[in-house]
Design an enzyme around this catalytic site. Structure first.
Site, PDB file in Angstrom:
ATOM      1  N   CYS A   1      -1.630  10.802  11.095  1.00 58.52           N
ATOM      2  CA  CYS A   1      -0.660  11.969  10.001  1.00 58.52           C
ATOM      3  C   CYS A   1      -1.407  13.392  10.317  1.00 58.52           C
ATOM      4  O   CYS A   1      -0.135  14.221  10.069  1.00 58.52           O
ATOM      5  CB  CYS A   1      -1.098  11.531   8.613  1.00 58.52           C
ATOM      6  SG  CYS A   1      -2.911  11.678   7.839  1.00 58.52           S
TER       7      CYS A   1
ATOM      8  N   GLY B   1       0.943  -1.144  -0.264  1.00 64.55           N
ATOM      9  CA  GLY B   1       0.458   0.107   0.002  1.00 64.55           C
ATOM     10  C   GLY B   1       0.978   0.939  -0.538  1.00 64.55           C
ATOM     11  O   GLY B   1       1.848   0.599   0.065  1.00 64.55           O
TER      12      GLY B   1
ATOM     13  N   ARG C   1     -10.729  17.357   1.881  1.00 63.34           N
ATOM     14  CA  ARG C   1      -9.660  16.507   1.059  1.00 63.34           C
ATOM     15  C   ARG C   1      -9.328  17.441   0.269  1.00 63.34           C
ATOM     16  O   ARG C   1     -10.248  18.156  -0.801  1.00 63.34           O
ATOM     17  CB  ARG C   1     -10.214  15.149   0.879  1.00 63.34           C
ATOM     18  CG  ARG C   1      -9.642  14.196   0.271  1.00 63.34           C
ATOM     19  CD  ARG C   1      -7.977  13.450   0.807  1.00 63.34           C
ATOM     20  NE  ARG C   1      -8.873  12.066   1.339  1.00 63.34           N
ATOM     21  CZ  ARG C   1      -7.891  12.165   2.421  1.00 63.34           C
ATOM     22  NH1 ARG C   1      -6.717  12.950   2.567  1.00 63.34           N
ATOM     23  NH2 ARG C   1      -8.352  11.547   2.771  1.00 63.34           N
TER      24      ARG C   1
ATOM     25  N   GLU D   1     -11.917  11.367  10.517  1.00 64.44           N
ATOM     26  CA  GLU D   1     -10.868  11.780  10.540  1.00 64.44           C
ATOM     27  C   GLU D   1     -11.026  12.831  12.542  1.00 64.44           C
ATOM     28  O   GLU D   1     -10.098  13.009  13.011  1.00 64.44           O
ATOM     29  CB  GLU D   1     -10.939  12.907   9.359  1.00 64.44           C
ATOM     30  CG  GLU D   1      -9.664  13.643   9.454  1.00 64.44           C
ATOM     31  CD  GLU D   1      -8.207  12.277   8.999  1.00 64.44           C
ATOM     32  OE1 GLU D   1      -7.923  11.348   9.267  1.00 64.44           O
ATOM     33  OE2 GLU D   1      -6.973  12.873   8.625  1.00 64.44           O
TER      34      GLU D   1
ATOM     35  N   HIS E   1       0.015  17.420   4.014  1.00 61.26           N
ATOM     36  CA  HIS E   1      -1.145  18.056   5.169  1.00 61.26           C
ATOM     37  C   HIS E   1      -1.398  19.774   5.707  1.00 61.26           C
ATOM     38  O   HIS E   1       0.387  19.777   6.300  1.00 61.26           O
ATOM     39  CB  HIS E   1      -1.797  17.358   6.678  1.00 61.26           C
ATOM     40  CG  HIS E   1      -2.154  15.384   5.667  1.00 61.26           C
ATOM     41  ND1 HIS E   1      -2.828  15.435   4.340  1.00 61.26           N
ATOM     42  CD2 HIS E   1      -2.591  14.962   6.421  1.00 61.26           C
ATOM     43  CE1 HIS E   1      -2.643  13.928   4.547  1.00 61.26           C
ATOM     44  NE2 HIS E   1      -3.404  13.593   6.270  1.00 61.26           N
TER      45      HIS E   1
END
Ligand SMILES: NC(=O)c1ccc[n+]([C@@H]2O[C@H](COP(=O)([O-])OP(=O)(O)OC[C@H]3O[C@@H](n4cnc5c(N)ncnc54)[C@H](OP(=O)(O)O)[C@@H]3O)[C@@H](O)[C@H]2O)c1
Length: 348
Positions: free
Chosen positions: A149, A13, A235, A202, A242
């Site tokens: 993240c 991945g 997104r 998230e 990010h």
């Protein structure tokens, strides 16, 4: 030091590929095994994975045979887990029980009270939970997790502010790269010419994880930090990196100059120990009015440093700033590797 044998679970991945790339030539670790789902097990890695990184696939990896998720078939001391959370929930304990150190990116065990949610610059003392975890669960090995993240980038920037001034509350708006959703996460027709103001699960992670990370470990228990986080996650169509806008009320007054000075001077345990993956400095301050930007700043410190900018007063909160970090390096594979380096360096 004799090299420590490591394997990657979920090696095909997005995060798995980052692990493979970052582990090439690592001074502590030697990559011995790769594992993925039943769809990939038994195949040559080069046939099972579509390599998406711009760095070439390291020598020898293409021919490696992908293994199944069976601890008995894996030759390693540490396994880096880049598994989906639903899979990690069942698989990671199998490895921990068999004596492996599992350094995990998945969210499955992050909230468990006896599992460290670690950022080595922020809460290295939380490694103390491993003893509690082994005692509670009777495992020979253990699970160490790194945060989500978006949270890693945010919490690393909060650490110097929290220690110096305290935090009352904060609001964060994220602009998150496509790689954060995995290789086949967001269909191209959904994101071209678009921003999606929703990333499932998230906001809950970004609102809760910083409180555990900045919490105090006392007598085997983490007492969460007591401020409030409000998150709004989006997104966007960048590939990696990010970007987050942070609005914060501090417990004690501070000027933008005070905040900038703290960011510039901040160093953590990894920098003091000189860990191989530790960026120095961990926080880079940019003075230009239009930085940080994903394309230009995500690879700062080899992708392990975060970049802050636009530190200024706000008309509602005390201070606001922008912060950026590489989501699959600092926010995932690099974070796990740094966790494992700290673990090894501490002789655990
Ligand atoms: N991407 C990021 O920026 C980021 C950041 C922080 C944390 N994370 C977390 O890291 C983990 C991996 O994310 P990713 O973006 O790399 O996902 P991904 O690209 O979808 O990769 C998932 C990996 O897990 C394997 N896998 C899937 N189902 C499996 C099963 N049932 N049994 C065994 N292996 C299975 C896949 O193998 P096959 O190829 O054989 O299907 C693949 O190797 C997730 O928990 C994610 O939340 C990601």
């Amino acid at each position: 030091m004799k090299p420590v044998k490591v394997a990657v679970l979920g090696a095909t991945g997005m995060v798995g590929q980052r692990f493979i790339s970052l582990l090439e030539g690592h001074p502590y670790f030697r990559l011995t095994d790769l594992a993925a789902s039943e769809r990939s097990a038994g195949k040559r890695y080069g046939d099972a994975a579509s390599w998406y990184l711009s760095e070439p696939m390291p020598e020898g990896i293409r021919e490696s045979v992908v293994k199944a998720m069976d601890p008995g078939g894996i030759d390693a001391d540490i396994v880096f887990s880049a598994l989906p959370s639903s899979v990690a929930r069942d698989v990671e304990p199998l490895f921990a029980r068999e004596g492996f150190v599992v350094a995990s990116n998945a969210s499955a065990y992050r909230k468990e009270p006896d599992v460290p949610l670690l950022i080595p610059e922020v809460n290295p003392e939380h490694l103390g939970l491993i003893e509690v975890q082994k005692r509670n669960r009777g495992w020979d090995g253990c699970i160490i997790t790194n945060p989500n993240c978006t949270t890693i980038v945010l919490a690393l920037s909060l650490k110097p502010l929290y220690d110096a001034f305290g935090i009352k509350r904060l609001h964060v708006v994220s602009m998150q790269a496509l790689s954060g959703a995995g290789y086949s996460g967001v269909p191209s027709m959904a994101i071209i010419d678009n921003v999606i103001p929703y990333i499932g699960g998230e906001e809950e992670k970004v609102e809760s994880e910083p409180l555990k990370i900045l919490g105090k470990l006392q007598e085997g228990v983490v007492k969460n930090a007591d401020f409030t986080v409000s998150a709004s996650c989006n997104r966007v169509q960048t590939s990696d990196g990010h970007l987050e806008s942070v609005f914060i009320d501090l417990a004690e007054p501070a000027s933008p100059e005070d905040v900038e000075d703290l960011f510039r001077r901040f160093k953590g345990e990894p920098q003091k120990l000189g860990l191989p993956t530790a960026p120095d400095p961990p926080i880079i301050v940019r003075g230009e009015p239009d930085r940080p930007q994903p394309r230009f700043d995500r690879m700062a410190g080899g992708g392990m440093a975060i970049t802050v900018g636009r530190i200024r007063r706000d008309s509602i909160f005390d201070i606001k700033y922008s912060v950026l970090g590489h989501n699959t390096i600092r926010g995932a594979a690099g974070a796990s590797i740094l966790n494992a380096e700290l673990f090894v360096e501490k002789g655990l």
